[in-house]
Design an enzyme around this catalytic site. Sequence first.
Site, PDB file in Angstrom:
ATOM      1  N   GLU A  34      28.904  -7.121 132.196  1.00  0.00           N
ATOM      2  CA  GLU A  34      28.128  -8.369 132.176  1.00  0.00           C
ATOM      3  C   GLU A  34      28.381  -9.000 130.815  1.00  0.00           C
ATOM      4  OE1 GLU A  34      26.104 -11.026 131.550  1.00  0.00           O
ATOM      5  OE2 GLU A  34      24.185  -9.973 131.637  1.00  0.00           O
ATOM      6  N   CYS A  39      23.271 -14.883 127.674  1.00  0.00           N
ATOM      7  CA  CYS A  39      24.672 -14.961 128.106  1.00  0.00           C
ATOM      8  C   CYS A  39      24.917 -16.103 129.082  1.00  0.00           C
ATOM      9  CB  CYS A  39      25.096 -13.633 128.708  1.00  0.00           C
ATOM     10  SG  CYS A  39      23.884 -12.994 129.860  1.00  0.00           S
TER      11      CYS A  39
END
Length: 497
Positions: free
Chosen positions: A265, A299
């Site tokens: 991720e 993110c």
Amino acid sequence: MNQMRPLGSMPAFLDGRPKKLLIDGKWVEARSGKTFVTLNPSTGEPLDPCAEAGPEDVDLAVAAARRAFEGPWSRFTPAERQKVILRLADLIAERYDELALLDTLDMGQPISMRPFMEPLVLGIYRFCAAQALSLDGETIPNSVPGNILSYTLREPVGVVAGIIPWNGPLFGATWKVAPVLATGCTLILKPAEQASLSCLLLGQLCLEAGVPPGVINVVTGFGDTAGAALAAHMDVDKVSFTGSTETGRKIVQASAGNMKRLTMELGGKSPNIVFADADLDAAVPGAAMAAFANSGQVCSAGSRLFVQRSIYEEFTQRVADFAKSLPLGNSLDPSTVLGPLVSEEQLKRVVGYLESGRDQGALPLSGGARAIDGDLANGYFVPPTIFANVTEDMKISREEIFGPVISAIPFDNLDDVLVRANDTVFGLGSGVWTTDVRKAHKLASRIRAGSVWVNCYQAMDPAVPFGGFKMSGYGKENGKHHIQEFLNVKAVWINTD
Ligand code: ADP
Ligand code: MG
């Protein structure tokens, strides 16, 4: 929560806490005896030291995780694992004050974010607890001559290294701990060196919840030593990594030795698209918080803001005005919406991007430089910044900044913005603001990113998968797909003749 809690009144867990690693159910010193200290980014003051794990400590933790995987933990029934997870969730709920405080002190996550974070964290444990009861396989009719029954089993992948970043330590750890417990894997959790404290308390709560020794190990330490040792370790079966694309690439390479399973991720540069027909009263705060929440240290932050040309000036000005209204300050102050960046290093990186934007001709409508008024000078504060006059070749519109910075770019129509939105190496999040359902669906199907948020941004739920395309990584967290990342599929053939 008292305002501006002085450093003297640490949560109980921090007071006199041993500077130790959690290995095999015991708190032990690093073999080297070394420790490292992190700073409170709101004030620059040092916090409690942590033990600095080296490769020798990693070896011990991996060996403990292997023994636990093969030992009593492997005989826990699904219902017993579920019970442990639910007990852990209850303990986390009871101690949430301390856990939230540790993240606030350690990485500057505003305490005001708790109403969003707490239900999500608890929800992930409880969702995974439910999943523990349905790790089912299939019976598959086959065409092999004779009477051969074929079916599949889903089995835990084994020893997992969970390597997490600093931008939400408890949350990041939850994405590793919960599915590991649900599936019967074991874990070596490596928190980020900038913010490790809440992971230590989480480790303690795992023990109190009845997680057997060695199932959840916590090794604090640095990326290029402890982290790298885990990524390369020949007895680790899987790495579940959350962090930068640059480090993700190193982990992929290091994992090749024994062909580890991987979940990656990674970073993003997510497009957030505002059409002139959008409900602008919702889109203004929506676009701002898509990029500024957690000071942009997310993110999937919506850092490339595409605004339809007819409303570009009005809209960007409104986002700038909204940004200026957001209280910036010490993260312990409940009225603070935006706290500091995690570290001086991160501050320098983000300030470097602000300078690069200005040098390349972008125009800051809000923010644009480090905040140094009064007490802010001691911490690592950058005010929310929206750049207008941005072109897509600028560094600020191509690279992940991981700070509260929007690059606002005008567009003409759907086809035009679709090409630009997809013109990035990343593919994590994306946003679309429109009242036209046709535009919403068209973009939802054509944007190459793992999440598309329409008339909202950053919505997250334990049941809905999250994860990237392209250089934002692979594998999902949350939802049923999350659990599958921790399972191997085995095919069984039984000849009944
Ligand atoms: P940042 O650069 O923002 O700190 P990273 O992606 O480097 O983000 O860090 C995320 C996590 O990865 C942290 O726990 C860090 O210690 C770890 N890490 C950093 N470098 C490595 C590496 N070479 N191998 C394994 N883990 C690493
Ligand atoms: Mg790094």
